[in-house]
Design an enzyme around this catalytic site. Sequence first.
Site, PDB file in Angstrom:
ATOM      1  N   GLY A  45       0.824  -1.195   0.000  1.00 35.66           N
ATOM      2  CA  GLY A  45       0.000   0.000   0.000  1.00 35.66           C
ATOM      3  C   GLY A  45       0.861   1.249   0.000  1.00 35.66           C
ATOM      4  O   GLY A  45       2.015   1.221   0.440  1.00 35.66           O
ATOM      5  N   HIS A 138      -2.452   7.588   6.984  1.00 34.08           N
ATOM      6  CA  HIS A 138      -1.481   8.449   6.294  1.00 34.08           C
ATOM      7  C   HIS A 138      -2.128   9.750   5.824  1.00 34.08           C
ATOM      8  O   HIS A 138      -1.496  10.804   5.832  1.00 34.08           O
ATOM      9  CB  HIS A 138      -0.899   7.733   5.068  1.00 34.08           C
ATOM     10  CG  HIS A 138       0.295   6.868   5.367  1.00 34.08           C
ATOM     11  ND1 HIS A 138       1.444   7.368   5.940  1.00 34.08           N
ATOM     12  CD2 HIS A 138       0.526   5.554   5.143  1.00 34.08           C
ATOM     13  CE1 HIS A 138       2.330   6.369   6.059  1.00 34.08           C
ATOM     14  NE2 HIS A 138       1.801   5.268   5.602  1.00 34.08           N
TER      15      HIS A 138
HETATM   16 ZN   LIG Z   1       2.646   3.425   5.671  1.00 37.24          ZN
END
Ligand SMILES: [Zn+2]
Length: 169
Positions: A45, A138
Amino acid sequence: MIRPILKYGDRMLHDRSAPVESLTPEVDRLIGDMIETMYAAPGIGLAAPQIGVALRIFVVDLSLGRDSADLIVMVNPEFVERDGMQLEEEGCLSVPGFNATVVRPSRATVRGLDRMGEPHERTATGLLARAFQHEMDHLDGTLFVDHLRGIKRDLIVRKIRKLARAGKW
Ligand SMILES: [Zn+2]
Protein backbone atom coordinates in the site's frame (compact mmCIF):
# COMPACT_ATOMS: atom_id res chain seq x y z
CA MET A 1 7.64 7.23 -12.69
CA ILE A 2 9.01 5.82 -9.45
CA ARG A 3 9.13 8.58 -6.85
CA PRO A 4 11.21 8.76 -3.68
CA ILE A 5 9.30 7.67 -0.56
CA LEU A 6 9.48 10.13 2.33
CA LYS A 7 10.54 8.82 5.70
CA TYR A 8 9.31 9.28 9.26
CA GLY A 9 10.17 12.78 10.43
CA ASP A 10 9.45 14.48 7.11
CA ARG A 11 6.88 17.18 7.83
CA MET A 12 4.70 16.12 4.88
CA LEU A 13 4.02 12.71 6.48
CA HIS A 14 2.71 14.26 9.67
CA ASP A 15 0.19 16.68 8.15
CA ARG A 16 -3.41 16.18 7.07
CA SER A 17 -3.94 15.87 3.31
CA ALA A 18 -6.59 17.73 1.30
CA PRO A 19 -9.42 16.18 -0.75
CA VAL A 20 -8.93 15.82 -4.51
CA GLU A 21 -11.15 18.37 -6.25
CA SER A 22 -11.19 16.77 -9.68
CA LEU A 23 -9.52 13.86 -11.42
CA THR A 24 -7.31 15.88 -13.74
CA PRO A 25 -4.62 14.30 -15.96
CA GLU A 26 -2.10 15.38 -13.29
CA VAL A 27 -3.99 13.41 -10.63
CA ASP A 28 -4.16 10.41 -12.98
CA ARG A 29 -0.39 10.64 -13.49
CA LEU A 30 0.11 10.88 -9.74
CA ILE A 31 -1.96 7.69 -9.23
CA GLY A 32 0.14 5.95 -11.91
CA ASP A 33 3.31 7.03 -10.11
CA MET A 34 1.94 5.83 -6.76
CA ILE A 35 1.19 2.37 -8.19
CA GLU A 36 4.62 2.15 -9.82
CA THR A 37 6.35 3.33 -6.65
CA MET A 38 4.39 0.85 -4.49
CA TYR A 39 5.32 -2.09 -6.75
CA ALA A 40 8.95 -1.03 -6.96
CA ALA A 41 9.35 -0.73 -3.17
CA PRO A 42 7.78 -3.38 -2.97
CA GLY A 43 4.85 -2.67 -0.68
CA ILE A 44 1.17 -3.59 -0.35
CA GLY A 45 0.00 0.00 0.00
CA LEU A 46 1.01 3.61 -0.53
CA ALA A 47 -0.62 6.95 0.24
CA ALA A 48 0.01 10.16 -1.73
CA PRO A 49 1.67 12.04 1.18
CA GLN A 50 4.35 9.32 1.24
CA ILE A 51 5.61 10.65 -2.08
CA GLY A 52 5.20 14.26 -0.99
CA VAL A 53 1.73 15.05 -2.34
CA ALA A 54 -0.78 16.18 0.28
CA LEU A 55 -3.87 14.72 -1.40
CA ARG A 56 -6.35 12.13 -0.10
CA ILE A 57 -5.44 9.20 -2.35
CA PHE A 58 -4.16 5.72 -1.53
CA VAL A 59 -3.41 2.57 -3.49
CA VAL A 60 -3.38 -0.98 -2.11
CA ASP A 61 -2.53 -4.30 -3.76
CA LEU A 62 -2.07 -7.37 -1.59
CA SER A 63 -0.82 -9.33 -4.64
CA LEU A 64 2.12 -6.90 -5.12
CA GLY A 65 1.16 -6.51 -8.78
CA ARG A 66 0.71 -10.20 -9.58
CA ASP A 67 -3.05 -9.95 -10.00
CA SER A 68 -4.46 -6.76 -11.53
CA ALA A 69 -7.86 -7.50 -9.94
CA ASP A 70 -6.28 -6.91 -6.53
CA LEU A 71 -5.29 -3.30 -7.21
CA ILE A 72 -7.49 -0.86 -5.31
CA VAL A 73 -7.33 2.90 -5.90
CA MET A 74 -9.16 5.08 -3.41
CA VAL A 75 -9.57 8.81 -3.97
CA ASN A 76 -11.14 10.85 -1.14
CA PRO A 77 -11.83 7.67 0.87
CA GLU A 78 -14.05 7.59 3.94
CA PHE A 79 -14.85 4.85 6.40
CA VAL A 80 -18.39 3.56 6.12
CA GLU A 81 -17.98 1.20 9.06
CA ARG A 82 -15.39 -0.59 11.14
CA ASP A 83 -15.72 -3.35 13.70
CA GLY A 84 -13.93 -6.16 15.46
CA MET A 85 -10.32 -6.17 16.57
CA GLN A 86 -7.06 -7.60 15.26
CA LEU A 87 -3.56 -7.50 16.66
CA GLU A 88 -0.81 -7.99 14.06
CA GLU A 89 2.68 -6.86 13.19
CA GLU A 90 2.69 -3.82 10.97
CA GLY A 91 5.34 -1.97 9.00
CA CYS A 92 5.46 1.02 6.67
CA LEU A 93 7.50 2.02 3.62
CA SER A 94 8.09 5.36 5.36
CA VAL A 95 9.48 3.64 8.46
CA PRO A 96 11.82 1.10 6.83
CA GLY A 97 13.39 -1.53 9.05
CA PHE A 98 10.85 -1.22 11.86
CA ASN A 99 7.64 -2.98 12.70
CA ALA A 100 5.41 -3.32 15.69
CA THR A 101 2.15 -4.89 16.77
CA VAL A 102 -0.75 -2.50 16.21
CA VAL A 103 -4.35 -2.94 17.33
CA ARG A 104 -6.83 -2.35 14.51
CA PRO A 105 -10.45 -3.17 13.80
CA SER A 106 -10.63 -6.52 11.95
CA ARG A 107 -13.18 -5.40 9.42
CA ALA A 108 -13.46 -2.12 7.52
CA THR A 109 -15.62 -0.74 4.75
CA VAL A 110 -14.17 2.16 2.79
CA ARG A 111 -15.96 4.28 0.22
CA GLY A 112 -14.24 6.56 -2.28
CA LEU A 113 -13.70 7.24 -5.96
CA ASP A 114 -11.74 4.97 -8.27
CA ARG A 115 -9.12 6.14 -10.78
CA MET A 116 -11.87 7.05 -13.27
CA GLY A 117 -13.70 9.13 -10.66
CA GLU A 118 -16.47 6.56 -10.19
CA PRO A 119 -17.70 5.91 -6.64
CA HIS A 120 -16.85 2.51 -5.22
CA GLU A 121 -17.00 0.79 -1.86
CA ARG A 122 -14.91 -2.10 -0.54
CA THR A 123 -15.39 -4.19 2.57
CA ALA A 124 -12.25 -5.86 3.82
CA THR A 125 -11.19 -8.16 6.62
CA GLY A 126 -7.80 -9.23 7.95
CA LEU A 127 -4.74 -7.87 6.17
CA LEU A 128 -6.72 -5.81 3.64
CA ALA A 129 -8.74 -4.18 6.43
CA ARG A 130 -5.44 -3.41 8.17
CA ALA A 131 -3.98 -1.95 4.95
CA PHE A 132 -7.04 0.28 4.46
CA GLN A 133 -6.73 1.65 7.97
CA HIS A 134 -2.98 2.12 7.72
CA GLU A 135 -3.34 4.08 4.45
CA MET A 136 -6.31 6.11 5.75
CA ASP A 137 -4.10 7.09 8.70
CA HIS A 138 -1.48 8.45 6.29
CA LEU A 139 -4.07 10.85 4.87
CA ASP A 140 -4.49 12.32 8.35
CA GLY A 141 -0.77 12.49 9.06
CA THR A 142 -0.68 9.45 11.34
CA LEU A 143 1.93 6.69 11.09
CA PHE A 144 1.75 3.28 12.77
CA VAL A 145 4.41 4.47 15.22
CA ASP A 146 1.89 7.05 16.49
CA HIS A 147 -0.40 4.20 17.59
CA LEU A 148 2.27 2.80 19.89
CA ARG A 149 2.60 3.80 23.50
CA GLY A 150 5.40 4.25 25.98
CA ILE A 151 8.63 2.34 25.66
CA LYS A 152 7.73 0.66 22.34
CA ARG A 153 7.25 4.01 20.65
CA ASP A 154 10.25 5.65 22.36
CA LEU A 155 12.54 2.84 21.25
CA ILE A 156 11.64 3.24 17.57
CA VAL A 157 11.73 7.04 17.65
CA ARG A 158 15.11 7.03 19.42
CA LYS A 159 16.60 4.60 16.88
CA ILE A 160 15.28 6.71 13.99
CA ARG A 161 16.79 9.89 15.51
CA LYS A 162 20.10 8.11 15.90
CA LEU A 163 20.02 6.95 12.27
CA ALA A 164 19.07 10.48 11.17
CA ARG A 165 22.00 11.98 13.10
CA ALA A 166 24.32 9.49 11.41
CA GLY A 167 22.91 10.49 8.02
CA LYS A 168 21.50 6.98 7.52
CA TRP A 169 17.79 7.84 7.49
ZN1 LIG B 1 2.65 3.43 5.67
